[in-house]
Design an enzyme around this catalytic site. Sequence first.
Site, mmCIF file in Angstrom:
data_model
loop_
_atom_site.group_PDB
_atom_site.id
_atom_site.type_symbol
_atom_site.label_atom_id
_atom_site.label_comp_id
_atom_site.label_asym_id
_atom_site.label_seq_id
_atom_site.Cartn_x
_atom_site.Cartn_y
_atom_site.Cartn_z
ATOM 1 N N HIS A 48 0.907 -1.185 -0.146
ATOM 2 C CA HIS A 48 -0.212 -0.199 0.165
ATOM 3 C C HIS A 48 1.070 1.336 0.176
ATOM 4 O O HIS A 48 0.188 2.139 -0.331
ATOM 5 C CB HIS A 48 -0.883 -0.181 0.998
ATOM 6 N N ARG A 73 6.857 -6.012 3.100
ATOM 7 C CA ARG A 73 5.435 -6.929 2.569
ATOM 8 C C ARG A 73 5.800 -6.875 1.042
ATOM 9 O O ARG A 73 5.913 -5.382 0.017
ATOM 10 C CB ARG A 73 4.676 -6.081 3.349
ATOM 11 N N ASP A 87 16.531 -11.002 -3.589
ATOM 12 C CA ASP A 87 17.827 -10.966 -4.309
ATOM 13 C C ASP A 87 18.229 -9.017 -3.199
ATOM 14 O O ASP A 87 18.844 -9.011 -3.737
ATOM 15 C CB ASP A 87 17.363 -10.786 -5.620
ATOM 16 N N GLU A 152 -5.984 -11.829 6.011
ATOM 17 C CA GLU A 152 -6.333 -11.460 6.486
ATOM 18 C C GLU A 152 -8.105 -11.212 5.899
ATOM 19 O O GLU A 152 -8.602 -10.258 4.735
ATOM 20 C CB GLU A 152 -6.578 -10.234 6.131
ATOM 21 N N ASP A 178 -8.264 -5.683 6.241
ATOM 22 C CA ASP A 178 -9.287 -6.289 5.317
ATOM 23 C C ASP A 178 -10.312 -7.447 5.829
ATOM 24 O O ASP A 178 -11.201 -7.340 5.283
ATOM 25 C CB ASP A 178 -7.688 -6.976 4.652
#
Length: 268
Positions: A48, A73, A87, A152, A178
């Site tokens: 987000h 995240r 990576d 969620e 959520d």
Amino acid sequence: MPAPRNRFKARLSEGDPQIGLWMGLANAYTAEICAGAGFDWLVVDGEHAPNDLQSMIGQLQALAAFPVSPVVRAPVGETWILKQLLDIGAQSLLVPMVESAAQARALVEAVRYPPRGKRGVGAALARASAFNRIGDYLTTADGEMCLIVQIESVAGLAALKEIAGVEGVDAVFIGPSDLAADMGYLGRPGAPAVKQAVRTAMATLHDLSCPAGLLTADQAFARECLEEGARFVAIGTDVTLFSGAISQLRRQFAGGGDAVKQAPSSGY
């Protein structure tokens, strides 16, 4: 030389509660400010927040100078983006919207090298291996990888035990916002029914000996969840703290109140 030790994963295994903060400002400068505040872990949010790989690299580099654990995240649980996040040096990955054990197993494969998984072998080009200076990276990276799956939705809660039981899932994170929307309480993560669903999930994960976490700005509820056995709790976001403090300063001045006390300045 092996892959760097993942302090966040180690402390999950030890059972120590870890207190964190969510970072959505997408900036290495503000990440450095957050890193000096004394939190145990900080989230670099790719779902987000307006982050891309370059901004995430900058934040990881800023955090590396501090004794704080970064958790990245992903925007989505797709193999291609997880590979890139690994990576650039992410060792603890939080993947949103997990709703089944099959999905969790696919994520485990995505973050581990063959023969245990399907992670692409390109670490010689990557920050994760210190640009090929960590000679044993390929053989030791899996052991320091921490996969956190985010539940969620009502469907995710229904499959909670199966998801938590997937080998290679290191922790489960409950997303109240959520979840609240999916339960019919859009914008009301503090609704009693939502809080009870979170409590039940925390208790279930505790019984399964699976580390559980969540994000909540409700400090009383955060403490309650820690008492229920939560191992890692984020108690706010940099965005809301910043916007709230600025708005409060303006309101105080407009209302003729006392000035907001600030730490002594070392110059501008």
